[in-house]
Design an enzyme around this catalytic site. Sequence first.
Site, PDB file in Angstrom:
ATOM      1  N   GLU A 294       0.841  -1.213   0.000  1.00 60.09           N
ATOM      2  CA  GLU A 294       0.000   0.000   0.000  1.00 60.09           C
ATOM      3  C   GLU A 294       0.867   1.252   0.000  1.00 60.09           C
ATOM      4  O   GLU A 294       1.836   1.352   0.760  1.00 60.09           O
ATOM      5  CB  GLU A 294      -0.913  -0.028   1.226  1.00 60.09           C
ATOM      6  CG  GLU A 294      -2.225   0.688   1.010  1.00 60.09           C
ATOM      7  CD  GLU A 294      -3.110   0.000  -0.036  1.00 60.09           C
ATOM      8  OE1 GLU A 294      -2.984   0.328  -1.241  1.00 60.09           O
ATOM      9  OE2 GLU A 294      -3.936  -0.850   0.351  1.00 60.09           O
TER      10      GLU A 294
ATOM     11  N   GLY B  14     -12.085   3.405  -1.084  1.00 60.60           N
ATOM     12  CA  GLY B  14     -10.812   2.694  -1.205  1.00 60.60           C
ATOM     13  C   GLY B  14     -10.893   1.489  -2.119  1.00 60.60           C
ATOM     14  O   GLY B  14      -9.985   0.666  -2.141  1.00 60.60           O
ATOM     15  N   LEU B  15     -11.991   1.378  -2.886  1.00 60.45           N
ATOM     16  CA  LEU B  15     -12.148   0.223  -3.783  1.00 60.45           C
ATOM     17  C   LEU B  15     -12.059   0.643  -5.256  1.00 60.45           C
ATOM     18  O   LEU B  15     -12.477  -0.088  -6.152  1.00 60.45           O
ATOM     19  CB  LEU B  15     -13.476  -0.496  -3.516  1.00 60.45           C
ATOM     20  CG  LEU B  15     -13.664  -1.054  -2.099  1.00 60.45           C
ATOM     21  CD1 LEU B  15     -15.033  -1.715  -1.954  1.00 60.45           C
ATOM     22  CD2 LEU B  15     -12.569  -2.060  -1.753  1.00 60.45           C
TER      23      LEU B  15
ATOM     24  N   SER C 256     -13.469   3.146  -7.230  1.00 60.41           N
ATOM     25  CA  SER C 256     -14.621   3.418  -8.083  1.00 60.41           C
ATOM     26  C   SER C 256     -14.195   4.292  -9.267  1.00 60.41           C
ATOM     27  O   SER C 256     -14.679   4.092 -10.386  1.00 60.41           O
ATOM     28  CB  SER C 256     -15.738   4.084  -7.282  1.00 60.41           C
ATOM     29  OG  SER C 256     -15.264   5.271  -6.699  1.00 60.41           O
ATOM     30  N   SER C 257     -13.266   5.225  -9.069  1.00 55.26           N
ATOM     31  CA  SER C 257     -12.859   6.106 -10.179  1.00 55.26           C
ATOM     32  C   SER C 257     -12.203   5.307 -11.298  1.00 55.26           C
ATOM     33  O   SER C 257     -12.530   5.496 -12.471  1.00 55.26           O
ATOM     34  CB  SER C 257     -11.836   7.153  -9.730  1.00 55.26           C
ATOM     35  OG  SER C 257     -12.122   7.641  -8.473  1.00 55.26           O
TER      36      SER C 257
ATOM     37  N   ASP D  99      -4.644   0.967  -9.467  1.00 54.39           N
ATOM     38  CA  ASP D  99      -6.095   0.814  -9.571  1.00 54.39           C
ATOM     39  C   ASP D  99      -6.541   0.531 -11.004  1.00 54.39           C
ATOM     40  O   ASP D  99      -7.338  -0.372 -11.261  1.00 54.39           O
ATOM     41  CB  ASP D  99      -6.804   2.067  -9.050  1.00 54.39           C
ATOM     42  CG  ASP D  99      -6.376   2.410  -7.636  1.00 54.39           C
ATOM     43  OD1 ASP D  99      -5.712   1.572  -7.005  1.00 54.39           O
ATOM     44  OD2 ASP D  99      -6.692   3.514  -7.184  1.00 54.39           O
TER      45      ASP D  99
HETATM   46  C1  GLA Z   1      -5.022   5.034  -4.415  1.00 50.66           C
HETATM   47  C2  GLA Z   1      -4.239   5.287  -5.689  1.00 50.66           C
HETATM   48  C3  GLA Z   1      -3.297   4.103  -5.992  1.00 50.66           C
HETATM   49  C4  GLA Z   1      -2.443   3.749  -4.782  1.00 50.66           C
HETATM   50  C5  GLA Z   1      -3.298   3.622  -3.528  1.00 50.66           C
HETATM   51  C6  GLA Z   1      -2.472   3.428  -2.289  1.00 50.66           C
HETATM   52  O1  GLA Z   1      -5.889   3.966  -4.574  1.00 50.66           O
HETATM   53  O2  GLA Z   1      -5.103   5.485  -6.776  1.00 50.66           O
HETATM   54  O3  GLA Z   1      -2.510   4.407  -7.117  1.00 50.66           O
HETATM   55  O4  GLA Z   1      -1.415   4.684  -4.612  1.00 50.66           O
HETATM   56  O5  GLA Z   1      -4.129   4.754  -3.343  1.00 50.66           O
HETATM   57  O6  GLA Z   1      -1.756   2.228  -2.352  1.00 50.66           O
END
Ligand code: GLA
Length: 391
Positions: A34, A130-131, A133-134, A178
């Site tokens: 992370e 934190g999943l 969506s974007s 992501d």
């Molecule tokens: C967001 C960012 C990712 C990554 C995470 C943290 O989701 O879009 O690129 O940096 O935070 O690990």
Amino acid sequence: MQLIDRISTLYRETFGHSPMHIARAPGRVNLLGEHVDYNDGFVLPAAIDRATYVAFSPADARHSTLVAVDFHQQTSFSPETIPTRTQTDSSPLPEWGLYPAGVMWALMGEKLVVPPMNAVFASDVPRGSGLSSSASVEMAFLTAWQTLGGWSLPPMQRALLGQKAENHYVGVNCGIMDQFASSCGVENKVLLLDCRSLEWKPIPLPKDGSIVIADTTVRRKLTSGEYNKRRAACEEAVRLLKQDLPHIDSLRDVGVKEFDRLAKKLPTDMEKRARHVVEEIGRSRQAEALLEAGDVRNFGRLMNECHTSLRDLYEVSCPELDVMVNVAQSLEGCFGARLTGAGFGGCTVNLVAKGNSDGFAQALSRGYESETGLHPEIYITHASNGAQLLK
Ligand code: GLA
């Protein structure tokens, strides 16, 4: 599938005919690694069974018209309005419109054909949780424009264009994780990505482990600047460490021992941020062997260590995430629990013994609610395929 029915019906009501196509792009959960993707580290996400769906057809107009079911809003934009981030009536794009418009901008930059489209879209990836969506919206529209444009790019290339849209059009300095997970997801597999070389491989999920996602229901705003500040701190740490380690290009190039020796040269907060990254890259380097050996216990231990580090060193947790993690870690069958994604709210990811996952979800829900008064959403997820055209 309810969402597909909803967008198809609304599409017919709005545009007077059935949509020609449906595209789907999933959200993701990250198991380990992370805040290291923008430091050339290793990440271990999986695409999840929640996704953004777009019903679309080519438009008989110069502009594209998009209806966002989740916002009860509509926007229209064209290649001419893209550079100014405006709609066809010259007003600014709504915030949600920046994501598909950013994709159009990134594709235009590659001189790809980006035909006007009529579209209705909706998502069951909770926003700001934190999943990703974007990223799922970006990859769903990228898939839609690829279909209408008649070109085809490899999934990693599509992910990079989605990231470009988010970095330079939406204005969030995110890494590649992501969009990569949403684009390249593989059913029942976690994806091990080397964010420097962009080489990746799917790894089977441990047989006796389930992935349980727990949503604190507390929402963050990624664009709020804290994320960009963390990233800037890492870059500044590299600049300072380079005085002693001229060969380094990123924190990935710094070993834990080397870092210990030089840490005091950094201001306190910067030292904490950089230490998280250096140690987290160390943890994620161990992940492949552990997963391939089916060693869920030691993998889970790394997840727990990751949370402690995100809380104390990177300082991206919040009280509700800490409660969710503490309760989870005390429950039977929990191998590991930690916040997932950027942090500041949103979801935790839990690796739980298969036979325990239902009981775990119930006990976690009760424990979290009794400590916070908030009613969480908890679900057992399974790893899904990446962005695809369904119809
Ligand atoms: C967001 C960012 C990712 C990554 C995470 C943290 O989701 O879009 O690129 O940096 O935070 O690990």
